[in-house]
Design a protein around this motif. Sequence first.
Motif, PDB file in Angstrom:
ATOM      1  N   SER A  69       0.559  -1.459  -0.056  1.00  0.00           N
ATOM      2  CA  SER A  69      -0.056   0.184  -0.098  1.00  0.00           C
ATOM      3  C   SER A  69       0.883   1.477  -0.424  1.00  0.00           C
ATOM      4  CB  SER A  69      -0.839  -0.395   1.367  1.00  0.00           C
ATOM      5  OG  SER A  69      -1.989  -1.330   1.202  1.00  0.00           O
ATOM      6  N   GLN A  93      -8.552   5.782   3.980  1.00  0.00           N
ATOM      7  CA  GLN A  93      -9.793   4.655   4.011  1.00  0.00           C
ATOM      8  C   GLN A  93     -11.018   5.590   4.048  1.00  0.00           C
ATOM      9  OE1 GLN A  93      -7.682   1.039   6.735  1.00  0.00           O
ATOM     10  NE2 GLN A  93      -6.016   1.794   4.572  1.00  0.00           N
ATOM     11  N   ALA A 121       0.063   1.120   4.422  1.00  0.00           N
ATOM     12  CA  ALA A 121      -0.724   2.495   4.745  1.00  0.00           C
ATOM     13  C   ALA A 121      -0.025   3.443   4.145  1.00  0.00           C
ATOM     14  CB  ALA A 121      -1.748   2.689   5.541  1.00  0.00           C
ATOM     15  N   SER A 122       1.662   3.750   3.045  1.00  0.00           N
ATOM     16  CA  SER A 122       2.301   4.691   3.051  1.00  0.00           C
ATOM     17  C   SER A 122       3.196   4.903   4.357  1.00  0.00           C
ATOM     18  CB  SER A 122       0.966   6.259   3.120  1.00  0.00           C
ATOM     19  OG  SER A 122       0.518   6.375   1.975  1.00  0.00           O
ATOM     20  N   SER A 176      -2.865   8.757   4.381  1.00  0.00           N
ATOM     21  CA  SER A 176      -2.913   7.375   4.329  1.00  0.00           C
ATOM     22  C   SER A 176      -4.710   7.854   4.364  1.00  0.00           C
ATOM     23  CB  SER A 176      -2.291   6.195   4.844  1.00  0.00           C
ATOM     24  OG  SER A 176      -3.451   5.280   5.515  1.00  0.00           O
ATOM     25  N   ARG A 184       1.588   7.964  -0.592  1.00  0.00           N
ATOM     26  CA  ARG A 184      -0.101   8.023  -0.676  1.00  0.00           C
ATOM     27  C   ARG A 184      -1.391   6.604  -1.095  1.00  0.00           C
ATOM     28  NH1 ARG A 184      -0.472  14.058  -3.397  1.00  0.00           N
ATOM     29  NH2 ARG A 184       1.519  14.739  -2.838  1.00  0.00           N
ATOM     30  N   ALA A 185      -1.662   6.318   0.244  1.00  0.00           N
ATOM     31  CA  ALA A 185      -2.308   5.590   0.101  1.00  0.00           C
ATOM     32  C   ALA A 185      -3.783   5.822   0.021  1.00  0.00           C
ATOM     33  CB  ALA A 185      -2.115   3.856   0.940  1.00  0.00           C
ATOM     34  N   SER A 205       3.696   1.774   0.136  1.00  0.00           N
ATOM     35  CA  SER A 205       4.917   1.851   1.043  1.00  0.00           C
ATOM     36  C   SER A 205       6.306   1.807   0.586  1.00  0.00           C
ATOM     37  CB  SER A 205       4.903   1.227   2.311  1.00  0.00           C
ATOM     38  OG  SER A 205       4.015   0.609   3.414  1.00  0.00           O
ATOM     39  N   ASN A 250       3.375  11.753   3.485  1.00  0.00           N
ATOM     40  CA  ASN A 250       2.776  10.880   3.689  1.00  0.00           C
ATOM     41  C   ASN A 250       1.813  10.491   3.702  1.00  0.00           C
ATOM     42  OD1 ASN A 250       6.076   9.651   3.299  1.00  0.00           O
ATOM     43  ND2 ASN A 250       4.939   8.245   4.968  1.00  0.00           N
TER      44      ASN A 250
END
Length: 130
Positions: A20, A115, A97-98, A113, A35-36, A22, A111
Motif C-alpha cells: 500500500s 480510508q 498504508a504509506s 493514508s 500515498r494510499a 510503502s 505521507n
Amino acid sequence: MNGRPRDSVVGELFVASVSSASIVLIGDGRIGDSRARAIAVKREYPIYRGDEGSFERYPLFRAAIPEPPALYPADVRFVPERSRIVVGRVDVMAASASAIVQIGSNGDLANESRQKQFRQLLPESAAAQD
C-alpha cells in the motif's frame, strides 16, 4: 538532508511485508512521498452499484491534511568526519498504508493514508426472509 549523501552500511535487513504505497530505502534520499487511498464497502449481500469508486465523492479525500505541530525539538548533531551510516540489524514485520522505512536521512516527507469504510447490513426483515 544535511550536506552530501552518506554511505549506508547495513549488516542485515529483514522486511516481512511491504504494501500500500510503502517505501523501503537504504541510504539518503531527497524526497519521500507515498500515498494510499482506499474505499472499502463490506456488505452482507455482495452487490456493486457502479458509482462507489469515486474518491472525489467523499469529503475525506478532498480535505487538506493539517501539519502536525513540532512538539518536541530534536537535538541533532552532524559530525563532518562521519560520512557513513552503520546499522547492525533491522527487523520490520510490516510496512503498510504509506509507511516509509529508511536507513539514512531524507530532505522532505509527505505521507498520506486515507480510508473510507462502510458496513452495510441487511435490515432484520430482509435477513429473516433468506
